[in-house]
Design an enzyme around this catalytic site. Structure first.
Site, PDB file in Angstrom:
ATOM      1  N   PHE A 109      67.912  -4.460  49.198  1.00  0.00           N
ATOM      2  CA  PHE A 109      67.766  -3.941  50.555  1.00  0.00           C
ATOM      3  C   PHE A 109      68.108  -2.455  50.547  1.00  0.00           C
ATOM      4  CE2 PHE A 109      68.322  -3.325  55.067  1.00  0.00           C
ATOM      5  CZ  PHE A 109      67.207  -3.997  55.529  1.00  0.00           C
ATOM      6  N   ASP A 114      56.758  -4.686  52.111  1.00  0.00           N
ATOM      7  CA  ASP A 114      57.593  -5.750  51.541  1.00  0.00           C
ATOM      8  C   ASP A 114      56.726  -7.007  51.420  1.00  0.00           C
ATOM      9  OD1 ASP A 114      60.135  -6.802  50.742  1.00  0.00           O
ATOM     10  OD2 ASP A 114      60.480  -7.569  52.753  1.00  0.00           O
ATOM     11  N   GLU A 129      53.733   3.964  56.847  1.00  0.00           N
ATOM     12  CA  GLU A 129      54.803   2.966  56.937  1.00  0.00           C
ATOM     13  C   GLU A 129      55.946   3.338  55.996  1.00  0.00           C
ATOM     14  OE1 GLU A 129      56.471   0.946  58.391  1.00  0.00           O
ATOM     15  OE2 GLU A 129      55.827  -1.135  58.133  1.00  0.00           O
ATOM     16  N   ASP A 134      66.381   1.397  58.063  1.00  0.00           N
ATOM     17  CA  ASP A 134      67.655   1.017  58.682  1.00  0.00           C
ATOM     18  C   ASP A 134      68.168  -0.328  58.192  1.00  0.00           C
ATOM     19  OD1 ASP A 134      65.534  -0.485  60.061  1.00  0.00           O
ATOM     20  OD2 ASP A 134      67.148  -1.153  61.377  1.00  0.00           O
TER      21      ASP A 134
HETATM   22  P1  IMP Z   1      56.886  -6.678  55.667  1.00  0.00           P
HETATM   23  O1  IMP Z   1      56.217  -7.001  56.957  1.00  0.00           O
HETATM   24  O2  IMP Z   1      57.623  -7.852  55.084  1.00  0.00           O
HETATM   25  O3  IMP Z   1      56.010  -5.982  54.665  1.00  0.00           O
HETATM   26  O4  IMP Z   1      58.085  -5.727  56.012  1.00  0.00           O
HETATM   27  C1  IMP Z   1      57.925  -4.450  56.343  1.00  0.00           C
HETATM   28  C2  IMP Z   1      59.009  -4.016  57.265  1.00  0.00           C
HETATM   29  O5  IMP Z   1      60.253  -4.627  56.980  1.00  0.00           O
HETATM   30  C3  IMP Z   1      59.225  -2.535  57.099  1.00  0.00           C
HETATM   31  O6  IMP Z   1      58.531  -1.858  58.086  1.00  0.00           O
HETATM   32  C4  IMP Z   1      60.712  -2.384  57.252  1.00  0.00           C
HETATM   33  O7  IMP Z   1      60.990  -2.071  58.600  1.00  0.00           O
HETATM   34  C5  IMP Z   1      61.303  -3.705  56.946  1.00  0.00           C
HETATM   35  N1  IMP Z   1      61.914  -3.742  55.604  1.00  0.00           N
HETATM   36  C6  IMP Z   1      61.482  -4.404  54.508  1.00  0.00           C
HETATM   37  N2  IMP Z   1      62.292  -4.202  53.463  1.00  0.00           N
HETATM   38  C7  IMP Z   1      63.253  -3.363  53.895  1.00  0.00           C
HETATM   39  C8  IMP Z   1      64.395  -2.761  53.246  1.00  0.00           C
HETATM   40  O8  IMP Z   1      64.707  -2.941  52.057  1.00  0.00           O
HETATM   41  N3  IMP Z   1      65.143  -1.938  54.035  1.00  0.00           N
HETATM   42  C9  IMP Z   1      64.862  -1.688  55.338  1.00  0.00           C
HETATM   43  N4  IMP Z   1      63.811  -2.235  55.967  1.00  0.00           N
HETATM   44  C10 IMP Z   1      63.018  -3.073  55.256  1.00  0.00           C
HETATM   45 MG    MG Z   2      59.446  -0.750  59.593  1.00  0.00          MG
END
Ligand code: IMP
Ligand code: MG
Length: 181
Positions: free
Chosen positions: A154, A105, A101, A161
């Site tokens: 971010f 986040d 991955e 992206d």
């Molecule tokens: P989670 O499900 O909240 O852990 O988010 C994971 C997904 O969110 C990742 O696969 C990214 O695609 C997107 N994401 C989270 N933070 C960022 C960031 O700072 N920049 C770009 N994409 C992010």
């Molecule tokens: Mg992603």
């Protein structure tokens, strides 16, 4: 990259640092998966640059597959609802899975994906993320391999992206707030 660079606030992980990370992770994965039946599954689209570089440092026979999920739309915060857009093609029975991955986040995406795959007969499921934002975690999830932690900003580049753009930046940088606010 002058035209893209102007939207970046700060370089957080340089192209050189990314390759040092890839080498370290690749060597560790090589040790850990020796004698196993490795299937590397990249989560599209963010993991593509990381996965293609990382696997060049894994000195083992392996197979590749991809899984596409969506959770973000065009915002900068996860919606919490994860949707599978493209499933993997390979039958997982007998494989040692390494999920790759771009960034961890809230943890919701990887939690959903690893739970979904757990019912499919793989020998083991491990998680490798290039970036980690540990203070943003909502779901309890411990990755097996982490490239590096980043602050709660971010970030874009090297696959990551904003609104489908900036993936082709060769480094990881924080995006200027005026771009997404
Ligand atoms: P989670 O499900 O909240 O852990 O988010 C994971 C997904 O969110 C990742 O696969 C990214 O695609 C997107 N994401 C989270 N933070 C960022 C960031 O700072 N920049 C770009 N994409 C992010
Ligand atoms: Mg992603």
């Amino acid at each position: 990259m002058e035209l893209l660079n102007k939207d970046i606030n700060e370089v957080l992980v340089s192209a050189e640092q990314l390759q040092i990370i890839n080498r370290r992770l690749g060597e560790q994965i090589t040790k850990d998966f020796e004698g196993k039946n490795l299937l590397v599954v990249g989560i599209l689209k963010g993991s593509v640059y990381f996965m293609t570089d990382l696997t060049r440092y894994i000195d083992l026979p392996l197979k590749l597959d991809f899984l596409a999920v969506s959770s973000y739309g065009s915002g900068t915060r996860s919606s919490g609802a994860v949707k599978i857009i493209k499933d993997i093609d390979i039958d997982l029975a007998g494989y040692d899975l390494l999920l790759v991955e771009d960034i961890l986040d809230s943890g919701r995406t990887l939690d959903y994906v690893s739970r979904m795959l757990q019912t499919r007969g793989a020998n083991s499921i491990s998680i490798c993320t290039l970036l980690d934002k540990p203070e943003r975690r909502v779901v309890e999830l411990e990755p097996d391999y982490v490239g590096c932690s980043v602050p709660d900003e971010f970030v874009v580049g090297y696959g990551l992206d904003y609104d489908q753009k900036y993936r082709n930046l060769p480094y990881i940088g924080s995006l200027k707030r005026e771009i997404y606010e």
